[in-house]
Design a protein around this motif. Sequence first.
Motif, PDB file in Angstrom:
ATOM      1  N   VAL A 111      -3.798  -9.322   2.962  1.00  0.00           N
ATOM      2  CA  VAL A 111      -3.111  -8.602   4.053  1.00  0.00           C
ATOM      3  C   VAL A 111      -3.662  -9.077   5.398  1.00  0.00           C
ATOM      4  CG1 VAL A 111      -2.757  -6.328   5.110  1.00  0.00           C
ATOM      5  CG2 VAL A 111      -2.540  -6.587   2.648  1.00  0.00           C
ATOM      6  N   LEU A 112      -4.992  -9.226   5.481  1.00  0.00           N
ATOM      7  CA  LEU A 112      -5.616  -9.673   6.742  1.00  0.00           C
ATOM      8  C   LEU A 112      -5.135 -11.081   7.109  1.00  0.00           C
ATOM      9  CD1 LEU A 112      -9.251  -8.339   6.255  1.00  0.00           C
ATOM     10  CD2 LEU A 112      -7.541  -7.474   7.842  1.00  0.00           C
ATOM     11  N   LEU A 113      -5.069 -11.935   6.085  1.00  0.00           N
ATOM     12  CA  LEU A 113      -4.585 -13.305   6.307  1.00  0.00           C
ATOM     13  C   LEU A 113      -3.163 -13.289   6.860  1.00  0.00           C
ATOM     14  CD1 LEU A 113      -5.180 -16.461   4.673  1.00  0.00           C
ATOM     15  CD2 LEU A 113      -2.996 -15.652   3.930  1.00  0.00           C
ATOM     16  N   TYR A 114      -2.346 -12.415   6.288  1.00  0.00           N
ATOM     17  CA  TYR A 114      -0.953 -12.339   6.705  1.00  0.00           C
ATOM     18  C   TYR A 114      -0.820 -11.773   8.117  1.00  0.00           C
ATOM     19  CZ  TYR A 114       3.873 -12.828   5.477  1.00  0.00           C
ATOM     20  OH  TYR A 114       5.167 -13.277   5.427  1.00  0.00           O
ATOM     21  N   LEU A 168      -0.651  -6.695  -5.863  1.00  0.00           N
ATOM     22  CA  LEU A 168       0.613  -6.391  -5.174  1.00  0.00           C
ATOM     23  C   LEU A 168       0.660  -4.928  -4.723  1.00  0.00           C
ATOM     24  CD1 LEU A 168       3.558  -8.183  -6.991  1.00  0.00           C
ATOM     25  CD2 LEU A 168       2.930  -8.360  -4.603  1.00  0.00           C
ATOM     26  N   ALA A 169       0.192  -4.043  -5.610  1.00  0.00           N
ATOM     27  CA  ALA A 169       0.207  -2.607  -5.286  1.00  0.00           C
ATOM     28  C   ALA A 169      -0.657  -2.330  -4.062  1.00  0.00           C
ATOM     29  CB  ALA A 169      -0.293  -1.802  -6.481  1.00  0.00           C
ATOM     30  N   VAL A 170      -1.815  -2.978  -3.999  1.00  0.00           N
ATOM     31  CA  VAL A 170      -2.716  -2.755  -2.861  1.00  0.00           C
ATOM     32  C   VAL A 170      -2.104  -3.360  -1.580  1.00  0.00           C
ATOM     33  CG1 VAL A 170      -5.016  -3.209  -1.925  1.00  0.00           C
ATOM     34  CG2 VAL A 170      -4.748  -2.601  -4.304  1.00  0.00           C
ATOM     35  N   VAL A 171      -1.460  -4.517  -1.722  1.00  0.00           N
ATOM     36  CA  VAL A 171      -0.816  -5.130  -0.549  1.00  0.00           C
ATOM     37  C   VAL A 171       0.235  -4.160   0.006  1.00  0.00           C
ATOM     38  CG1 VAL A 171       0.719  -6.994   0.213  1.00  0.00           C
ATOM     39  CG2 VAL A 171      -1.257  -7.527  -1.203  1.00  0.00           C
ATOM     40  N   PHE A 172       1.024  -3.550  -0.884  1.00  0.00           N
ATOM     41  CA  PHE A 172       2.037  -2.583  -0.449  1.00  0.00           C
ATOM     42  C   PHE A 172       1.415  -1.345   0.174  1.00  0.00           C
ATOM     43  CE2 PHE A 172       5.399  -4.826  -2.627  1.00  0.00           C
ATOM     44  CZ  PHE A 172       6.461  -4.526  -1.800  1.00  0.00           C
ATOM     45  N   ARG A 173       0.299  -0.936  -0.387  1.00  0.00           N
ATOM     46  CA  ARG A 173      -0.355   0.279   0.100  1.00  0.00           C
ATOM     47  C   ARG A 173      -1.025   0.027   1.453  1.00  0.00           C
ATOM     48  NH1 ARG A 173      -2.524   3.334   2.281  1.00  0.00           N
ATOM     49  NH2 ARG A 173      -3.850   5.117   1.797  1.00  0.00           N
ATOM     50  N   TYR A 174      -1.588  -1.179   1.618  1.00  0.00           N
ATOM     51  CA  TYR A 174      -2.423  -1.419   2.802  1.00  0.00           C
ATOM     52  C   TYR A 174      -1.663  -2.005   3.989  1.00  0.00           C
ATOM     53  CZ  TYR A 174      -6.475  -2.365   5.630  1.00  0.00           C
ATOM     54  OH  TYR A 174      -7.361  -2.363   6.658  1.00  0.00           O
ATOM     55  N   LEU A 175      -0.609  -2.768   3.750  1.00  0.00           N
ATOM     56  CA  LEU A 175       0.088  -3.440   4.865  1.00  0.00           C
ATOM     57  C   LEU A 175       0.599  -2.461   5.944  1.00  0.00           C
ATOM     58  CD1 LEU A 175       0.590  -6.388   5.662  1.00  0.00           C
ATOM     59  CD2 LEU A 175       2.858  -6.185   4.716  1.00  0.00           C
ATOM     60  N   PRO A 176       1.185  -1.308   5.552  1.00  0.00           N
ATOM     61  CA  PRO A 176       1.622  -0.393   6.620  1.00  0.00           C
ATOM     62  C   PRO A 176       0.450   0.253   7.361  1.00  0.00           C
ATOM     63  CG  PRO A 176       2.671   0.143   4.523  1.00  0.00           C
ATOM     64  CD  PRO A 176       1.564  -0.799   4.222  1.00  0.00           C
ATOM     65  N   THR A 177      -0.715   0.327   6.725  1.00  0.00           N
ATOM     66  CA  THR A 177      -1.874   1.010   7.321  1.00  0.00           C
ATOM     67  C   THR A 177      -2.641   0.111   8.278  1.00  0.00           C
ATOM     68  OG1 THR A 177      -2.066   1.891   5.083  1.00  0.00           O
ATOM     69  CG2 THR A 177      -3.743   2.586   6.624  1.00  0.00           C
ATOM     70  N   VAL A 178      -2.599  -1.186   8.027  1.00  0.00           N
ATOM     71  CA  VAL A 178      -3.438  -2.108   8.799  1.00  0.00           C
ATOM     72  C   VAL A 178      -3.101  -2.064  10.301  1.00  0.00           C
ATOM     73  CG1 VAL A 178      -2.067  -4.222   8.473  1.00  0.00           C
ATOM     74  CG2 VAL A 178      -4.512  -4.397   8.710  1.00  0.00           C
TER      75      VAL A 178
END
Lengths: 200, 246
Positions: free
Chosen positions: A27-30, B134-144
């Motif tokens: 996510v950080l990379l993206y 994938l689940a963590v990416v979905f969970r974390y992307l809106p929070t970042v």
Amino acid sequence: MENNATTQKNSEKLNVRDYITTAICFVLLYVVFAVVGTPVGMSVVGNLFIFAVCAILWGTIYMLLFTKVNKKGVALLFGLILAVLQLMNFWAIALVLAIGAVVSELVWRKLDRHKFSTMLICFTIQIVFWYLAQALPLIFLKDMYLAAVPAYAELYSSVYELYVGPMFFVGFLATVIGCIAGGFIGKLLLKKHFEKAGIV
Amino acid sequence: MKKRESIFDIVDELDPRMKLILIVVFTTSSYLSQNTEALLWNYILIVGLYLARGLWKSARKTAILFACFVILDFLIEYLPWQGFRATLDIIVFFLQRISIFFVMWNWMSTRLRISDLTTALQNMHVPKGVIITLAVVFRYLPTVGDEFRYISNTMKLRGIGLTFGNIVRHPAATIEYALVPLIIRSMTVGDELAASAMTRGLDLKSKRTSYRDVRLRLRDVLVTACIVGIAAVGIVINNPGGGMSL
């Protein structure tokens, strides 16, 4: 004795915590790519140097990932997720990225992965393959590529003119230099901040 | 007697795999959109998807964003300076298309039950590592984004805000001040997520069971096919030459 070997074998396998760390790093990379890479890539020449610029920041993320999840399979997992995401763009990009993921995983397994140099090599391989993933399909499958992304056809046609010339090697070299700089910055920041914070 | 489900419930309860397909479809269709009309078609459909799930506030925000893009696109044509116009044109062009991915991602991740997503992917025999990641990416992307906002506010309070001036005068320091706290915060969130995941037994070798009935229904396929069909029609009608080249 056998118990010890099993424990060691289990600790070598990726676990839930490792998958989550990998996802967070992804996510950080993206985010870095969206915030820094997108504005850079908005010009024809900038397209050549997206990865060189981003790699300077990605170095810290990769070094942290490789230090924190120093296990077999992490380079492959990280690269494959990247490849899957690029399937939305053009299949050949995803294919080159997947090959990059496999190559970096082979290097990761072959060399001593606890060494900084191995981490740097694997990081460089993945980013260089990302650069190649953007360039090679455009060079070898130009018509198919442009047909797959007609909205960008005009821009990529101009980028193509650069890729078939010596600028391809300039972009390539810049990407490698960006990776090396990023890797060393990452190492420095890991020592300066992350070790103190108890993260690695 | 079983309550009849409305279209709102059907789209809201759409199988996570179908929602993933819709992200891919709309991102791809933005690449296939060669003009504003084709993009506008996508925009209307996306806002419609938000409305169909009853996400009024997000639908309004998305509509405003898309309206800004369309207005900008229209106004750029009237700029007198050709060089500036070309630069701005390409920036808006990129933003119009790249934003669709983030908008659709937000559409999927809002009210997404991560457990439904993991169960759906598990039913497809996707490897466990990929499912968790994938689940963590979905969970974390809106929070970042929120995490970054907190860090940015703190930086501003300390006089080292992420301003254009600071980036130009002290690029390395500014980036370090922004990136390092973001990574450290993200790692802390990661540890919390890992603890939560292990408490829920995500690291067990046995197959995960689900309290909710997660399976691909005919209506999920039909609704998705219908949306994909409408998106495809928009591309075919609006693109020059009247067809797609794949």
